[in-house]
Design a protein around this motif. Structure first.
Motif, PDB file in Angstrom:
ATOM      1  N   TYR A  38      60.286  44.000   6.720  1.00  0.00           N
ATOM      2  CA  TYR A  38      61.352  44.380   7.667  1.00  0.00           C
ATOM      3  C   TYR A  38      60.975  45.710   8.303  1.00  0.00           C
ATOM      4  O   TYR A  38      61.763  46.647   8.329  1.00  0.00           O
ATOM      5  CB  TYR A  38      62.724  44.450   6.951  1.00  0.00           C
ATOM      6  N   GLY A  39      59.754  45.743   8.838  1.00  0.00           N
ATOM      7  CA  GLY A  39      59.190  46.996   9.343  1.00  0.00           C
ATOM      8  C   GLY A  39      59.195  47.141  10.847  1.00  0.00           C
ATOM      9  O   GLY A  39      58.613  48.096  11.365  1.00  0.00           O
ATOM     10  N   ASP A  40      59.824  46.215  11.565  1.00  0.00           N
ATOM     11  CA  ASP A  40      59.838  46.301  13.030  1.00  0.00           C
ATOM     12  C   ASP A  40      61.214  46.734  13.532  1.00  0.00           C
ATOM     13  O   ASP A  40      62.184  46.759  12.777  1.00  0.00           O
ATOM     14  CB  ASP A  40      59.461  44.953  13.650  1.00  0.00           C
ATOM     15  N   ALA A  41      61.274  47.007  14.842  1.00  0.00           N
ATOM     16  CA  ALA A  41      62.516  47.561  15.405  1.00  0.00           C
ATOM     17  C   ALA A  41      63.698  46.620  15.244  1.00  0.00           C
ATOM     18  O   ALA A  41      64.833  47.065  15.075  1.00  0.00           O
ATOM     19  CB  ALA A  41      62.313  47.898  16.876  1.00  0.00           C
ATOM     20  N   THR A  42      63.456  45.306  15.301  1.00  0.00           N
ATOM     21  CA  THR A  42      64.581  44.372  15.184  1.00  0.00           C
ATOM     22  C   THR A  42      64.713  43.815  13.767  1.00  0.00           C
ATOM     23  O   THR A  42      65.552  42.960  13.513  1.00  0.00           O
ATOM     24  CB  THR A  42      64.474  43.190  16.181  1.00  0.00           C
ATOM     25  N   SER A  43      63.873  44.296  12.857  1.00  0.00           N
ATOM     26  CA  SER A  43      64.015  43.899  11.447  1.00  0.00           C
ATOM     27  C   SER A  43      65.254  44.581  10.865  1.00  0.00           C
ATOM     28  O   SER A  43      65.686  45.615  11.369  1.00  0.00           O
ATOM     29  CB  SER A  43      62.797  44.337  10.637  1.00  0.00           C
TER      30      SER A  43
END
Ligand code: ZN
Length: 301
Positions: free
Chosen positions: A179-184
């Motif tokens: 869950y390392g992205d902007a929308t994660s």
């Protein structure tokens, strides 16, 4: 034509290298009386002689470089993606907002995506929402279950009547949830890991490594181990705060998720986003507090 590794009714699964270990993935193809559909198009799609040439559409379970790599095998068919990930599929600008990495990292990553994953935006991508059903004919249907967390538009695609669930990057790997992205979103991922138990499936297909699971107990055991990684990370973070207060950047340098020494351009950005979400969760739970707001120092409560 390449033989499928797993076959049940309308569903065929073609395993990628090392059972779809990243950067590869596993290819699912579903054939109804009227239409044939591919779920994602990982790198392996490029070497499946003749398999993707006949599909009528591609349904993406979510948008990440490794799930789009074979889209060039079927350039003229409709591509469906959940509305949460649609802009990421449609343009590089949408993809930059999806990842949310710093500009220099994104520039480097774009080059790698083109070189290693044959990245091309699909401005024509169609969007779907939770509960969307595709009727492929002959009683074969695909239903989208929105399962956000990994990305905001991540979906499980359930094939009926075989009750085969393509669970994508709820991939049950030893790495654990990403869950390392902007929308994660960590909180949404926790909810999703609970909700996915209730999807009425008999076979579970992951994008990476685990591949095909045909036993419910085995699925639930693997899902629990995958879910446990979240609390293990929280415990590790509490351990990192044990001796003295730490800033977010100091915690990033110590690494919560990736092993020390693992170097990729995006690692600091991903560590920062995942650690931030765990800190917020632990602050809300009263286990961590900000002890010096001006220096951004966190300590165990
Ligand atoms: Zn992914």
């Amino acid at each position: 034509m390449t033989e499928a590794s797993f076959h049940r009714g309308s569903v065929q699964v073609y395993l990628g290298n090392k059972s779809g270990k990243y950067p590869d993935g596993n290819q699912v193809v579903v054939t109804g009386a009227d239409q044939q559909v591919a779920f994602d198009t990982p790198l392996v799609a490029r070497s499946l002689n003749g398999v993707l040439e006949g599909v009528d559409m591609v349904i993406l379970g979510h948008v990440h470089e490794d799930h789009l790599a074979g889209l060039g095998q079927c350039p003229h068919v409709p591509v469906w993606v959940h509305e949460g990930d649609a802009e990421a599929a449609r343009s590089w600008e949408g993809m930059t907002r999806h990842f949310g990495y710093s500009p220099d990292v994104l520039q480097d990553w774009h080059g790698r995506m083109v070189r290693d994953f044959f990245y091309q935006p699909r401005p024509d991508a169609l969007s779907y929402t939770d509960g969307h059903v595709w009727d492929l004919g002959g009683g074969v249907k695909v239903r989208a279950h929105h399962t956000p967390g990994h990305t905001s538009g991540h979906c499980v695609l359930l094939v009926e009547p075989e009750s085969v669930a393509f669970i994508g990057d709820i991939d049950l790997t030893g790495f654990g949830p990403y869950y390392g992205d902007a929308t994660s979103n960590l909180a949404q991922f926790r909810h999703t890991l609970n909700a996915v138990r209730d999807i009425d499936a008999q076979v579970w297909v992951t994008s990476h490594h685990r591949a095909v699971i045909t036993d419910r107990d085995a699925f639930l055991t693997a899902l629990q181990a995958f879910t446990d990684k979240l609390d293990q990370r929280a415990d590790k973070l509490l351990g990192m705060l044990h001796h003295e207060p730490q800033s977010l950047e100091a915690l990033v340098a110590q690494r919560l998720v990736y092993p020390l020494g693992y170097e990729a351009a995006f690692v600091n950005d991903v560590e920062r986003r995942m650690i931030e979400q765990h800190l917020r969760e632990l602050v809300d739970a009263g286990q961590v507090r900000c002890v010096d707001a001006s220096r951004g120092l966190f300590a165990r409560a």
